[in-house]
Design a protein around this motif. Structure first.
Motif: not given
Ligand code: MV4
Length: 478
Positions: A439-455
């Motif tokens: 699920k994480i690998l399919a997440d658009p924000e994860f894929r865009a590299g846009e995340f913080t420790t609150r992801f």
């Protein structure tokens, strides 16, 4: 004709005791085998069928299943070291790896501890001391207290100076315990008392310090290697923001948010700082990155880390072999096999998913029996695991079953490799975090590299359903 190896090689240890279990014990065994060093495994009664026992040249049972009775039992480990007549001990991560007294005991028994000196472990292990040492050595830190806070009045004074919100942290802290965010002056007294008593009961030490609180940080850490002759190098950074309850889930190198100029500048600053504090062997310097991209030192880990593999994939350096050679007296160049100045990295992109045995509803670790186990392979895939088909996952230790790593020419290729590898990983009989990783690998924000420790907050389940019974049935293969 002489049989000695390369002209600049140094005599290595003859026999190393591996004071650990699971995948990291196997990882260290691999390095020893490649270096021609004999290995001694130690194991608890729960681990008699473990692979580290099977693959070692010798194996010694050091006690009952509970860690405190076995892997954390210093007299038992040292007795094994003496019986087997080893000349060095590799502590891995966790257990005794950051125990300065253990490193001292090794020293006094003339057994080389493969890691930094007891003094370095002590200095960088105390978080308020590490903060001061980092600042003295020229690393950027967050505004906050100078050392530990005497009382809540001092906390209130420093908080007013740096401005709210602030965070109270335990000097002896770890795993987020003894930590409190304080958003206003009215809250400071109650949070001070709570953090202090939590720290006192968790670590036997209630000392607190204070820092400006960063709201949505990224967690970025730099890997260093230092020899015992004053040479220090950095091996770039790892991005470790994808975590839940202070347990990392996914790590990657390089960070999607760090530009090459900052990497080089901060890497060199970190290396200079470690030279200044006289650090030796492998270490990791942790930073928080704020929304503006600024990096601030928060703490140091004086050990090999779980996620070291992603750095190995993008640098080509075998960090465990380097640790062993450094401990044997090698120069950095000898330790990594070439001139550190000529290391070109990152070579492509690497990512790691930590596959845990866990209940998918509660995320609680779940022990059990593995009925089927197939690891993915193919180009650019690495699996570090001590699991196998028909293995038991004992309840006494951490729940890591496998580290799945993927390497590619760029982040996109690494991510696609990881996705197909997750699809090709078969683990039956226990629940694992593989579905969560997909699920994480399919997440658009994860894929865009846009995340913080609150992801990971977005993956939090609504109140857990009462499904324990169904869960247990599934685990038994019902
Ligand atoms: C912080 C912070 C924000 N501001 N310090 C969490 C455990 C410990 N290693 C340090 N931690 C944090 N320190 C300041 N000044 C936020 C965290 C934090 C965190 C840090 C890294 C990775 C995940 C985290 C999850 C929650 C809080």
């Amino acid at each position: 004709m002489s049989v000695s190896s390369s002209p600049n090689s140094i005599p290595l240890f003859k026999k190393i005791l591996i004071a650990n279990r699971g995948e990291i014990a196997l990882r260290i065994l691999c390095a020893c085998k490649e270096l021609g060093i004999k290995t001694v495994a130690v194991y608890s009664e729960a681990d008699r069928h473990a692979l580290h026992v099977r693959f070692a040249d010798e194996a010694i049972c050091i006690g009952p299943p509970r860690s405190t009775d076995s892997y954390l039992n210093i007299p038992a480990v040292m007795s094994a070291a003496e019986i087997a007549n080893v000349d060095a001990i590799h502590p891995g991560y966790g257990f005794l790896s950051e125990n300065a007294s253990f490193a001292e005991v090794c020293e006094s028994c003339h057994v080389k501890f493969i890691g930094p000196t007891p003094a370095a472990i002590r200095l960088m292990g105390g978080k308020d001391q590490a903060r001061e040492a980092a600042q003295r050595a020229g690393l950027p830190i967050l505004p906050g207290s100078n050392g530990v806070l005497a009382d809540e009045e001092e906390a209130a004074r420093v908080a007013a100076q740096v401005g709210y919100p602030v965070i109270l942290k335990a000097s002896a802290g770890g795993g987020g315990r003894g930590m409190r965010i304080v958003r206003s002056p009215e809250e400071i007294a109650v949070h001070f008392a709570a953090a202090q008593s939590e720290a006192a009961s968790a670590f036997g030490n209630g000392a607190l310090y204070l820092e400006k609180y960063i709201e949505q940080p990224r967690h970025i850490e730099f890997q260093v290697l230092a020899d015992e002759h004053g040479n220090v190098m950095h091996l770039g950074e790892r991005e470790c923001s994808i975590q839940r309850r202070h347990q990392k889930l996914i790590e990657e190198s390089p960070s999607p948010r760090l530009d090459p100029a900052t990497r080089q500048k901060m890497g060199e600053r970190v290396a200079r700082a470690m030279k200044q504090v006289g650090y030796t062997n492998a270490g990791t310097i942790e930073f928080l990155m704020d929304a503006g991209g600024e990096l601030y030192f928060i703490e140091m880990n004086t050990r090999l880390q779980v996620e070291h593999g992603v750095t190995e994939l993008v640098t080509g350096v075998d960090l465990v072999k380097a640790q062993i050679r450094i401990a044997a007296g090698a120069s950095l160049a000898q330790a990594i096999g070439f001139d550190p100045e000529r290391l070109i990295f990152p070579r492509g992109h690497a990512i790691e998913c930590r596959i845990n045995a866990e209940n998918p509803e509660t995320f609680a670790p779940s022990a059990g029996h593995i009925t089927a186990f197939h690891v993915p392979g193919g180009t650019g895939v690495r699996v570090d695991s001590a699991a196998y088909s028909e293995a038991d996952i004992p309840p006494y230790y951490d729940s890591l079953v496998a580290k799945l790593m993927a390497h590619g020419q760029d982040r996109e290729e690494a991510l696609r490799r990881m996705q197909r590898a997750l699809e090709m990983f078969i683990i039956e009989g226990i629940h694992t975090s593989i579905p969560l990783h997909r699920k994480i690998l399919a997440d658009p924000e994860f894929r865009a590299g846009e995340f913080t420790t609150r992801f990971m907050e977005r993956f939090a389940k609504p109140a857990a359903r009462r499904s324990n019974q169904r869960d247990n049935q599934q685990r038994r293969g019902a």
